[in-house]
Design an enzyme around this catalytic site. Structure first.
Site, PDB file in Angstrom:
ATOM      1  N   ASP A  85       7.276   4.007   2.867  1.00  0.00           N
ATOM      2  CA  ASP A  85       7.517   5.230   3.635  1.00  0.00           C
ATOM      3  C   ASP A  85       9.018   5.279   3.929  1.00  0.00           C
ATOM      4  O   ASP A  85       9.801   5.715   3.077  1.00  0.00           O
ATOM      5  CB  ASP A  85       6.646   5.133   4.897  1.00  0.00           C
ATOM      6  CG  ASP A  85       6.576   6.402   5.699  1.00  0.00           C
ATOM      7  OD1 ASP A  85       7.565   7.144   5.734  1.00  0.00           O
ATOM      8  OD2 ASP A  85       5.539   6.667   6.332  1.00  0.00           O
ATOM      9  N   ASP A 105       0.833  -1.207   0.000  1.00  0.00           N
ATOM     10  CA  ASP A 105       0.000   0.000   0.000  1.00  0.00           C
ATOM     11  C   ASP A 105       0.866   1.255   0.000  1.00  0.00           C
ATOM     12  O   ASP A 105       0.593   2.205  -0.722  1.00  0.00           O
ATOM     13  CB  ASP A 105      -0.972   0.014   1.185  1.00  0.00           C
ATOM     14  CG  ASP A 105      -0.279  -0.221   2.514  1.00  0.00           C
ATOM     15  OD1 ASP A 105       0.617  -1.090   2.570  1.00  0.00           O
ATOM     16  OD2 ASP A 105      -0.613   0.465   3.498  1.00  0.00           O
TER      17      ASP A 105
HETATM   18  C1  PRP Z   1       2.606  -0.017   6.872  1.00  0.00           C
HETATM   19  C2  PRP Z   1       2.415  -0.232   5.371  1.00  0.00           C
HETATM   20  C3  PRP Z   1       3.747  -0.746   4.900  1.00  0.00           C
HETATM   21  C4  PRP Z   1       4.719  -0.121   5.890  1.00  0.00           C
HETATM   22  C5  PRP Z   1       5.454   0.995   5.205  1.00  0.00           C
HETATM   23  O1  PRP Z   1       2.398  -1.209   7.542  1.00  0.00           O
HETATM   24  O2  PRP Z   1       1.376  -1.132   5.106  1.00  0.00           O
HETATM   25  O3  PRP Z   1       3.825  -2.155   4.980  1.00  0.00           O
HETATM   26  O4  PRP Z   1       3.949   0.382   6.982  1.00  0.00           O
HETATM   27  O5  PRP Z   1       6.236   1.718   6.120  1.00  0.00           O
HETATM   28  P1  PRP Z   1       7.814   1.778   6.057  1.00  0.00           P
HETATM   29  O6  PRP Z   1       8.203   1.996   4.635  1.00  0.00           O
HETATM   30  O7  PRP Z   1       8.151   2.969   6.933  1.00  0.00           O
HETATM   31  O8  PRP Z   1       8.368   0.505   6.626  1.00  0.00           O
HETATM   32  P2  PRP Z   1       2.114  -1.291   9.123  1.00  0.00           P
HETATM   33  O9  PRP Z   1       3.347  -1.751   9.829  1.00  0.00           O
HETATM   34  O10 PRP Z   1       1.510  -0.015   9.600  1.00  0.00           O
HETATM   35  O11 PRP Z   1       1.041  -2.472   9.192  1.00  0.00           O
HETATM   36  P3  PRP Z   1      -0.401  -2.541   8.489  1.00  0.00           P
HETATM   37  O12 PRP Z   1      -0.173  -2.736   7.012  1.00  0.00           O
HETATM   38  O13 PRP Z   1      -1.045  -3.725   9.107  1.00  0.00           O
HETATM   39  O14 PRP Z   1      -1.136  -1.258   8.777  1.00  0.00           O
END
Ligand code: PRP
Length: 214
Positions: free
Chosen positions: A134, A131
């Protein structure tokens, strides 16, 4: 009296007559949650249009190859379902669940696998469906994990790319949208597990975010 099956008109009447306290205690999260959205960043129509376009490009690129989507839960739930339907090819879908944010709004820097692959990806053409990228920490972790399973090749499709906060660089072959450095929710993305079911991508009011401990 409350009618738990109340349709929109009856709910609207209750919303107008209920006090703010009633709304918090009795209708908590039902009406008020959209007010936490400062503005819509990407509309439902824009999401649909871009995902159809991505699907066409992926279908062309993977023609004749055994394609496996590895979608990253929970955030990519909506995106992977819509993207899979936009790719006019036989493909399989596996899900892997990662967590690095928990209930926080900055990355913990530690990634956990909550659910691993169900099928072998050895010698398959694997597309990671994310999704959002970041900091890139989750993607780096996932990349290394999947490469250890010896796919034929590995690429990344990310709906959103928040480049301003990148700490680890990896090539993203397919990108939906570049997004600014704001906290975005909706269409699978959450804050403290809420807002995933918004049909658009929105920016959360900064006031809604719980301050992070220093
Ligand atoms: C979110 C998103 C990505 C990740 C990106 O997952 O879905 O997998 O963070 O962030 P980064 O590039 O800083 O690592 P999250 O850990 O919030 O879990 P979720 O998908 O269950 O919301």
């Amino acid at each position: 009296m409350l009618n738990s099956l109340a349709g929109p008109m009856i709910v609207g009447t209750l919303f107008e007559t209920a006090s703010p306290d009633d709304l918090k205690t009795q209708y908590c999260g039902v009406h008020m949650w959209r007010e936490a959205i400062q503005r819509v960043l990407i509309s439902e129509a824009e999401l649909h249009c871009r995902i159809q376009a991505l699907g066409r490009v992926i279908a062309t690129d993977y023609q004749g190859r055994e394609l496996v989507f590895v979608a990253v839960l929970k955030g990519a739930l909506m995106f992977s379902a819509d993207l899979a339907r936009a790719v006019d090819l036989p493909l399989t879908i596996d899900y892997i669940a990662l967590s690095s944010y928990g209930n926080r709004h900055v990355s913990s820097g530690r990634v956990h696998i909550l659910k691993d692959l169900s099928e072998s990806i050895a010698n398959k053409h694997v597309l990671i469906v994310e999704d959002i990228v970041d900091t890139g920490i989750s993607l780096q972790y996932l990349w290394d994990h999947l490469m250890s399973h010896h796919p034929a090749d590995l690429n990344v499709c990310a709906l959103l790319d928040k480049r301003a906060r990148r700490r680890v660089e990896l090539p993203i072959k397919y990108t939906g949208f570049d997004v600014p450095d704001a906290f975005v929710v909706g269409y699978g993305l959450d804050y403290q597990q809420r807002y995933r079911n918004l049909p658009f991508i929105g920016i959360l009011h900064p006031e809604v975010l719980t301050p992070e401990p220093r």
